[in-house]
Design a protein around this motif. Structure first.
Motif: not given
Lengths: 206, 99, 671
Positions: C72-83
């Motif tokens: 979903y979003a891989k920005t600084a500090g946030v690693d959000a995936e549809l997992s």
């Protein structure tokens, strides 16, 4: 000699102007203007502008003023009471005119144009003569000449249009100036609902 | 006389005409005062033409006379039409431009 | 296919079902949407079984699998995936969810057969199952929150399914608003935890929690308490419980699925899933245990005086969820989840049977008007008895084993937890009483008119359709229940579903018999809770025995008490009500929670809203800013308009003035 003539003509011009403005009867105002024009023609002659002076007398004083006389005779023009000027303009207008005069004089006399102090540039013979004017009109100022004639045509057409006799109104109701230039179909007679105050024929109190 | 005298006369007449436009209520007289202003302009033009020794100013003045004639034609035609419609011949009573 | 592959099938089959039904309902003939919906969930269940088998075939260490679809979003500090996270806990949940849902879908095929909104119902129901599966399969906080929100939305859609009934839409709104409060708690809690651990991923978070937070660290406690707020809203615990009884406005299958077996258990799942966090912040866990205990007692007392059949079962649900919340907060994870499973079985069974009775009563749910259905509806009666025995905790039914183990492990924590233990058994007594009060009042005694008609073979139909709660006139078009009512005795689909659940309610207890006879649930869930210090506990045999005896006594004693009051001496209930009138008033008004929330929350907010609208919006924004701007513009234009007087001479004056000013300017500029 030239100075004397200048002063007489100049005084006459100013007097005629004052008369135009200050005389109450419009007839007299027209006469004042005529005298002003004649004095102006004299001033033109002093400035070696013979053709312009002649044109001024023949056209301006001769034709235009006659037109004015006719209209004044037709319209009448009652004597205006002296205390008639509108709100606040009675005193303000002459004062303002005076200020304008001062300003213009400063502009004229205070400007750095040296040539104003002289009598004018040396000129060759034929300066201001019809021949020279004619040549200029047909060469350098051909376009303005033609446009001026076009303008005259337009004015003639306009005059005919304005003077056209319309069908007339059944009752002489108060109309607005705008109705005059519109056709008869737009005149709202009776109580037809009007969109704007103008269409209704002016403010309600009339 | 130096040219500046003529210009001063022109300024005088112009200002008298301006005052007349502001003061008079009869549209005929207002037009007359307008003529005054035009003539003042003409005088100035011719004076400058003399100053430069150039007849262009005369031509200009002629054209101004033509324009004045046209304007008078139309203006007087308007006044006649007003009179025919029996409207008051009074500058202050013609207020359709209000608002 | 691997376990995670099957897990994706589990997740996506209901979604496919929803889309097919929702987009193509015009083209699907007759009852096809119902069968498509049921089929989709059955596929899901089969895939869940496949996931289970695959997971069990791996070694003990490899039973926590993560699979990501995309980032979903891989920005600084946030690693959000549809997992999704496939581990024993989530597999247990998906088995329960898909299994019970499949049976309820089958039941609904018959129950809602004459309803004009048939296809819409199955689309919503499938969507709900998809959301619930998303919630339990989530592998990180982001997907959890998404599933959480979807579940709330699906609940709203289903509660207000008969949308032309004002009571139903009001109930739906109430449920949704309270759920949103929970959502806010969940998101804020996530924030607190994310702030400390730095990752949204579950496994990563759990590993990092010990390093990022000290024991009972203020931020972690705050975060866990906010998560609890979310859990309480979803699971209808005090004080966010007021929506659950009103949610009975939805059709009975909805009550069975959402408000018994699945959605309300989401809170329990949440606490169990977040157990590393709660173990690092025991203060929050204690809060959970106390609230759970409070809920189970209060709800049991309210259920004693309810006269609406479904509401009795609703409060019973609230009480049992209180048990589960108390259990998982106190560290009895396996027991709590085992109780979740058995509860799903017998509560769904009870709701289905209640739906059958309501069908026989032509839509009325009032217990006061029911009676004597034993002879006319034997199958329904049998299901009610099985479910009731399981709920009351009578051996050898499943509820007995799960409830007792839960209470045992809670008490085993020692200290003040013994108080919770005591209350738990007290409420168990009350549970048995109110459950059999309901059964005796509805089935025993003199048959009412509808029962007599049914004995003759006629299913009673109401002449004028009315809202059973308010008596308003209705028709049977879209947005209202259909004209026909269905009972289990006449609909094979309903009978099949109820029979399966009855069997499960009876035998599921065998999965976890104490004294170490069988411990399938414990062992199965071991990999999830491996590193928990509270998981492996061995209470003494004496305690186990005491618990079992106590549980049996309480259950049977409650049934006896109910029989005494409502069957043997019929006037006892009225006499008790007269004697204990204030207490009865308190319980009948549901401990005045609705009124309290109205005064403490609703009115201040309404006041604030009115203030904002009348003072701030009207005076400041409209009057000052907007009105001020327009007023200033108007004033300015009025000032300018004064120059448009129509006086020709004024215009001329202005002209000359302008000309003079220009000349002056040039004069000055050139000098």
């Amino acid at each position: 000699m030239a100075e004397l003539l200048f002063f007489i003509a100049g005084a006459g011009a100013v007097a005629g102007a004052l008369g135009t403005v200050m005389l109450r009867n419009p007839f007299y105002s027209v006469l004042g203007l005529v005298s002003h024009l004649l004095c102006l023609a004299a001033l033109f002659l002093l400035l070696r502008a013979e053709f312009v002076a002649a044109a001024q007398v023949i056209i301006y004083a001769g034709a235009v003023m006659v037109l004015y006389v006719f209209v004044v005779a037709y319209v009448g023009g009652a004597d205006e009471p002296l205390s008639s000027p509108g709100p606040g303009l009675r005193v303000a207008a002459p004062a303002f005119a005076g200020l304008l005069l001062v300003e213009l004089c400063i502009a004229i006399l205070g400007s750095g144009l040296k040539a104003l102090d002289g009598e004018g540039a040396p000129y060759e013979a034929g300066f201001g003569s019809p021949a020279q004017i004619g040549e200029l009109l047909l060469t350098k100022f051909l376009l303005p000449f033609e446009l001026a004639s076009l303008l005259l045509l337009t004015a003639a057409v306009a005059a005919v249009l304005l003077a056209r006799r319309r069908g007339g109104l059944a009752d002489p109701r108060a109309l607005s100036v705008a109705d005059v230039v519109r056709g008869p179909a737009d005149w709202s007679q009776g109580d037809a609902p009007a969109g704007t105050m103008q269409e209704a024929g002016g403010p309600a109190e009339r | 006389m130096s040219i500046s005298w003529y210009l001063v006369v022109s300024a005088f007449v112009f200002c008298i005409g301006a005052a007349g436009v502001l003061v008079r209520r009869n549209p005929l007289v207002v037009l007359l005062c307008l003529e005054l202003m035009l003539n003042a302009g003409n005088l100035a033009l011719v004076a400058f033409a003399r100053m430069h020794g150039n007849a262009d100013g005369h031509v200009f003045a002629l054209v101004v006379i033509v324009v004045a004639a046209c304007e008078v034609t139309v203006g007087l035609g308007l006044i006649v039409a007003l009179y025919r419609r029996r409207l008051p011949i009074d500058v202050d009573r013609m207020r359709e431009l209000q608002g | 296919m691997s376990a995670t592959g099957w897990a994706w099938v589990v997740l996506l089959a209901p979604l496919a079902g929803t889309l097919v039904i929702a987009l193509g309902w015009r083209a699907l003939p007759g009852r096809a949407p119902g069968w498509i919906g049921t089929g989709a969930i059955t596929v899901s269940f089969a895939a869940a079984v496949a996931t289970l088998l695959d997971l069990q075939s791996r070694g003990e260490e490899e039973r926590q699998l993560v699979s990501s679809a995309w980032d979903y979003a891989k920005t600084a500090g946030v690693d959000a995936e549809l997992s999704i996270l496939v581990d024993p806990l989530s597999v247990l949940m998906i088995l329960v969810v898909t299994g019970v849902s499949a049976l309820i879908h089958l039941y609904s095929v018959a129950y809602l057969a004459s309803d004009r909104g048939y296809a819409r119902f199955f689309a919503y129901l499938n969507f709900f199952v998809f959301s619930m599966l998303l919630l339990v399969l989530a592998g990180n906080f982001l997907v959890l929150i998404v599933g959480w929100a979807f579940v709330g939305a699906a609940s709203y859609l289903l509660i207000s399914f008969w949308y032309r009934r004002t009571t139903a839409t009001e109930a739906g709104i109430k449920a949704f608003v309270i759920n949103v409060v929970g959502d806010v708690g969940l998101v804020l809690g996530t924030y607190f935890i994310f702030q400390g651990t730095g990752t949204l991923d579950f496994l990563g978070s759990f590993e990092a929690v010990q390093d990022s937070f000290g024991r009972n660290d203020g931020e972690l406690v705050a975060g866990c308490c906010l998560l609890l707020v979310g859990a309480f809203a979803k699971s209808a615990q005090i004080p966010l419980h007021t929506w659950l009884p009103d949610a009975m406005e939805g059709p009975t299958p909805v009550s069975a699925l959402i408000h018994a077996a699945t959605m309300v258990t989401a809170g329990v799942y949440l606490i169990a899933r977040m157990h590393p966090l709660f173990e690092q912040a025991p203060a929050a866990a204690d809060v959970g245990a106390i609230i759970g205990c409070l809920t189970l007692v209060v709800a049991a007392t309210i259920a004693l005086v309810q006269t609406d059949l479904k509401r009795v079962i609703a409060y019973s649900t609230m009480s049992q969820i209180g048990y589960m919340v108390m259990g998982v907060s106190a560290g009895a994870y396996a027991a709590g989840l085992f109780h979740l499973m058995t509860h799903a079985f017998f509560k769904a069974l009870l709701f289905m049977a209640a739906g059958s009775v309501i069908g026989a009563m032509a839509g009325t749910q009032d217990l006061d008007r029911m009676g004597g259905f034993r002879r006319s509806m034997p199958f329904t009666f049998g299901c009610f008895v099985v479910g009731g025995l399981a709920l009351a905790g009578v051996p050898p039914f499943s509820g007995f084993f799960s409830k007792d183990e839960l209470l045992l492990l809670v008490g085993d924590r020692g200290g003040w937890h013994w108080i919770l233990y005591g209350f738990g058994y007290l409420a168990a007594l009350l549970t048995a009483v109110y459950t059999f009060r309901m059964i005796f009042r509805a089935f025993l005694g003199e048959p009412v008119a509808e029962a007599r008609a049914l004995e003759r073979g006629e299913l009673h139909h109401a002449e004028h359709h009315t809202n059973p709660a308010t008596g308003e006139q209705e028709d049977t078009d879209v947005g209202f229940p259909g004209p026909e009512h269905h009972i289990a005795e006449r609909a094979p689909q309903m009978r099949a579903a109820m029979a399966v659940l009855a069997v499960l309610a009876t035998v599921a207890g065998l999965l976890q018999i104490p004294f170490g006879v069988t411990h399938l649930v414990d062992g199965f869930l071991e990999p999830t809770f491996a590193e928990s210090e509270l998981y492996e506990r061995n209470p003494s045999d004496g305690q186990i025995g005491l618990g079992l005896v106590l549980g049996a006594l309480v259950g049977l004693g409650g049934i006896f008490l109910a029989h005494l009051i409502w069957v043997r001496k019929p006037g006892t209930s009225a006499a008790l009500r007269a004697r204990l009138a204030p207490a009865h008033q308190l319980l009948a008004r549901k401990w005045y929670f609705d009124e309290a929330i109205d005064i403490l929350v609703v009115r201040p907010f309404a006041l604030a809203g009115r203030f904002c609208q009348q003072v701030f919006e009207r005076v400041v924004v409209n009057g000052f800013f907007v009105g001020g701007t327009t007023g200033a513009v108007r004033a300015g234009s009025a000032a300018v308009r004064a120059a448009q007087s129509g006086y020709l001479r004024l215009y001329a004056a202005l002209l000359l003035l302008g000309g003079g000013a220009l000349t002056l300017y040039f004069l000055i500029a050139s000098s």
